[in-house]
Scaffold this motif. Structure first.
Motif, mmCIF file in Angstrom:
data_model
loop_
_atom_site.group_PDB
_atom_site.id
_atom_site.type_symbol
_atom_site.label_atom_id
_atom_site.label_comp_id
_atom_site.label_asym_id
_atom_site.label_seq_id
_atom_site.Cartn_x
_atom_site.Cartn_y
_atom_site.Cartn_z
ATOM 1 N N ASN A 230 0.827 -1.213 0.000
ATOM 2 C CA ASN A 230 0.000 0.000 0.000
ATOM 3 C C ASN A 230 0.861 1.264 0.000
ATOM 4 O O ASN A 230 0.544 2.230 -0.696
ATOM 5 N N GLU A 231 1.928 1.230 0.783
ATOM 6 C CA GLU A 231 2.822 2.393 0.840
ATOM 7 C C GLU A 231 3.441 2.686 -0.528
ATOM 8 O O GLU A 231 3.474 3.841 -0.978
ATOM 9 N N ARG A 232 3.931 1.637 -1.174
ATOM 10 C CA ARG A 232 4.573 1.835 -2.469
ATOM 11 C C ARG A 232 3.546 2.279 -3.510
ATOM 12 O O ARG A 232 3.811 3.181 -4.325
ATOM 13 N N ASN A 233 2.407 1.660 -3.506
ATOM 14 C CA ASN A 233 1.364 2.014 -4.473
ATOM 15 C C ASN A 233 0.914 3.461 -4.279
ATOM 16 O O ASN A 233 0.738 4.212 -5.239
ATOM 17 N N THR A 234 0.714 3.870 -3.009
ATOM 18 C CA THR A 234 0.292 5.253 -2.711
ATOM 19 C C THR A 234 1.333 6.262 -3.178
ATOM 20 O O THR A 234 0.990 7.319 -3.727
ATOM 21 N N SER A 235 2.603 5.915 -2.956
ATOM 22 C CA SER A 235 3.690 6.812 -3.365
ATOM 23 C C SER A 235 3.684 7.019 -4.878
ATOM 24 O O SER A 235 3.788 8.160 -5.366
ATOM 25 N N GLU A 236 3.505 5.940 -5.630
ATOM 26 C CA GLU A 236 3.504 6.031 -7.091
ATOM 27 C C GLU A 236 2.243 6.738 -7.591
ATOM 28 O O GLU A 236 2.274 7.486 -8.577
ATOM 29 N N LEU A 237 1.152 6.499 -6.882
ATOM 30 C CA LEU A 237 -0.119 7.122 -7.267
ATOM 31 C C LEU A 237 -0.046 8.639 -7.098
ATOM 32 O O LEU A 237 -0.516 9.394 -7.963
ATOM 33 N N PHE B 166 2.718 -7.131 -5.904
ATOM 34 C CA PHE B 166 1.337 -6.704 -5.682
ATOM 35 C C PHE B 166 0.742 -6.206 -7.005
ATOM 36 O O PHE B 166 1.464 -5.760 -7.900
ATOM 37 N N MET B 167 -0.577 -6.281 -7.093
ATOM 38 C CA MET B 167 -1.341 -5.717 -8.212
ATOM 39 C C MET B 167 -2.401 -4.811 -7.616
ATOM 40 O O MET B 167 -3.109 -5.204 -6.683
ATOM 41 N N ALA B 168 -2.463 -3.576 -8.137
ATOM 42 C CA ALA B 168 -3.434 -2.618 -7.590
ATOM 43 C C ALA B 168 -4.203 -1.952 -8.725
ATOM 44 O O ALA B 168 -3.620 -1.563 -9.737
ATOM 45 N N ASN C 230 6.991 -4.880 -7.651
ATOM 46 C CA ASN C 230 7.528 -5.549 -6.468
ATOM 47 C C ASN C 230 7.157 -4.741 -5.237
ATOM 48 O O ASN C 230 7.083 -3.504 -5.275
ATOM 49 N N ILE C 231 6.955 -5.422 -4.153
ATOM 50 C CA ILE C 231 6.572 -4.738 -2.915
ATOM 51 C C ILE C 231 7.736 -3.863 -2.411
ATOM 52 O O ILE C 231 7.526 -2.796 -1.874
ATOM 53 N N TYR C 232 8.941 -4.332 -2.613
ATOM 54 C CA TYR C 232 10.118 -3.559 -2.209
ATOM 55 C C TYR C 232 11.218 -3.818 -3.229
ATOM 56 O O TYR C 232 11.194 -4.814 -3.957
ATOM 57 N N ASP C 233 12.213 -2.935 -3.289
ATOM 58 C CA ASP C 233 13.336 -3.149 -4.215
ATOM 59 C C ASP C 233 14.371 -4.061 -3.551
ATOM 60 O O ASP C 233 14.256 -4.407 -2.378
#
Length: 455
Positions: free
Chosen positions: A48-55, A130-132, A151-154
């Motif tokens: 969620n953190e990574r997806n929110t950041s990219e969003l 993850f897929m969002a 990926n969830i993390y690098d």
């Protein structure tokens, strides 16, 4: 070149093996870390953190909050030119209120989305990916759907582990070489501080081995030189003490008037004078030898006719050879042979060889003297050679020793002379870029000295 390749090859192979092992261990440790610390809830939170950041990044770049569809489309086109085909731009869709796709840059072949749930993010975690599906309201007629799959993390952790582990493995591989270099350094210090008998242990089969061998060779040469220096000092002490003792002894006798008549007085004075001249000549030889060995010596060079010089040196010498029951045979070339050098030094070098033959030749034998042209290593030389039968049989090592300073064939050192004659000859030839050769056959010895011919 082979040894250089061996050393480089060793390093390259160890680097490659270190990287391979580092990759394996870092992958194992990274997976172990994931299994221990990344629970399901943790993975969902990170996704969620990574997806929110990219969003948030996409919202800012496309200016979605302005609600202007034309502006969003222009921004998408602008970003398409700046980013590669696989970027997030190809995962953005503009849909109507029914979820029907109106505009799309992607290759997903999706024509409709289910918008029953309205705005929001619908995220699915699959292991460490993850897929969002992100649905954002653009205006009253349009929505923007952003599909994020990542990926969830690098792998920064794995990359960091790869560098650290590979470096540690490489250090382990070369630890032996580093220790060996340190040991070589310690051994060199020991040699430098005077322990000339110390030697470096030989290990491996590369440049380090060659370096160790060269250091051992250097130490051996220094040790031999040190022994020669000590022998030199001992011989000087002996050769100086003998005439000095004689001079002091006879001087004391004169002082105490220990003589019976004028004739005996004159004999004592003659002995003192003779020993004094001998002592002076010997000291002159020491000085000349030291001067010749100096790298800073400057020579006054002139054109020299070697034929003429040899004839002048032999003028009157035949009588001395006859007195020693020696037959002198001289063979010089008819054409003049010219060299370029210091006439006094070259004359001395030739005269030393003549005197040496006169002094040490066996009685009732022949001494041959020659002067001829010779080509050595594509260079023209005027070669003076003298061949005589020695009083004593000599080995090759003994013949080579003749050019050492203070070497005398008479080991008891009763024979007068500084022992520097041939050593001086050798140095004279060196400073004139010439050569000196010796040959022996049973008791017969030949000395040859070559001087570069004037071009």
């Amino acid at each position: 070149m082979k040894k250089l390749f061996n050393l480089k090859g060793e390093i390259v192979v160890r680097i490659i093996i270190s990287i391979i092992l580092g990759f394996i261990f870092s992958a194992l440790l990274s997976n172990l870390y994931k299994n221990i610390f990344y629970t399901e809830d943790k993975l969902i939170s990170l996704a969620n953190e990574r997806n929110t950041s990219e969003l948030n990044m996409i919202k800012n770049q496309l200016h979605i909050e302005d609600g202007n569809e034309e502006v969003v489309c222009e921004n998408i086109k602008r970003l398409e030119k700046m980013t590669p085909e696989s970027s997030f731009i190809n995962r953005i869709f503009i849909v109507d209120n029914e979820g029907v796709v109106k505009k799309s840059n992607g290759k997903f072949k999706i024509y409709k989305f289910n918008l029953d749930k309205g705005e929001g993010t619908y995220l699915v975690v699959n292991e460490y990916k993850f897929m969002a599906t992100n649905v954002m309201k653009l205006n009253k007629d349009r929505y923007i759907v952003y599909l994020n799959e990542n990926n969830i993390y690098d792998d920064k952790l794995m990359f960091g582990l790869l560098i650290v582990i590979s470096f540690m493995i490489f250090l382990i591989f070369i630890n032996g070489r580093i220790k060996y270099i340190n040991n070589i350094s310690k051994d060199v210090r020991k040699i430098a501080t005077g322990n000339l008998s110390n030697r470096v242990n030989l290990k491996y089969n590369n440049e380090l081995t060659s370096l160790a061998k060269d250091i051992n060779y250097m130490a051996k040469e220094l040790e031999n030189k040190d022994l020669t220096e000590k022998e030199f000092i001992t011989n000087i002490s002996h050769d100086l003490r003998t005439p000095l003792t004689t001079i002091l002894g006879y001087s004391k006798m004169l002082e105490q008037r220990v003589y019976s008549n004028e004739e005996e007085l004159e004999r004592y004075v003659s002995i003192i004078n003779k020993k004094g001249i001998y002592l002076k000549n010997m000291l002159d030889d020491f000085f000349d030898y030291t001067k010749l060995c100096s790298k800073d010596m400057e020579l006054e060079k002139v054109k020299i006719n070697l034929n003429e010089m040899i004839m002048q040196l032999l003028d009157g010498e035949e009588l001395y050879f006859k007195e020693k029951h020696l037959n002198l045979n001289v063979a010089l070339e008819n054409d003049a042979i010219y060299t370029y050098g210091n006439s006094i030094l070259i004359a001395r070098a030739i005269d030393n060889l003549i005197s040496n033959a006169l002094k040490y030749s066996k009685e009732n034998t022949e001494v041959e003297i020659k002067l001829q042209r010779n080509t050595v290593n594509k260079k023209e030389y005027g070669v003076f050679s003298i061949n005589n039968v020695s009083k004593t049989k000599m080995s090759k090592d003994e013949i080579n020793d003749l050019f050492k300073r203070l070497y005398k064939m008479d080991k008891s050192r009763k024979d007068e002379g500084s022992g520097l004659g041939l050593a001086i000859t050798n140095e004279i030839v060196k400073v004139h870029n010439g050569f000196i050769h010796t040959k022996s056959n049973e008791n017969k010895i030949e000395f040859s000295i070559g001087f570069v011919l004037e071009s």
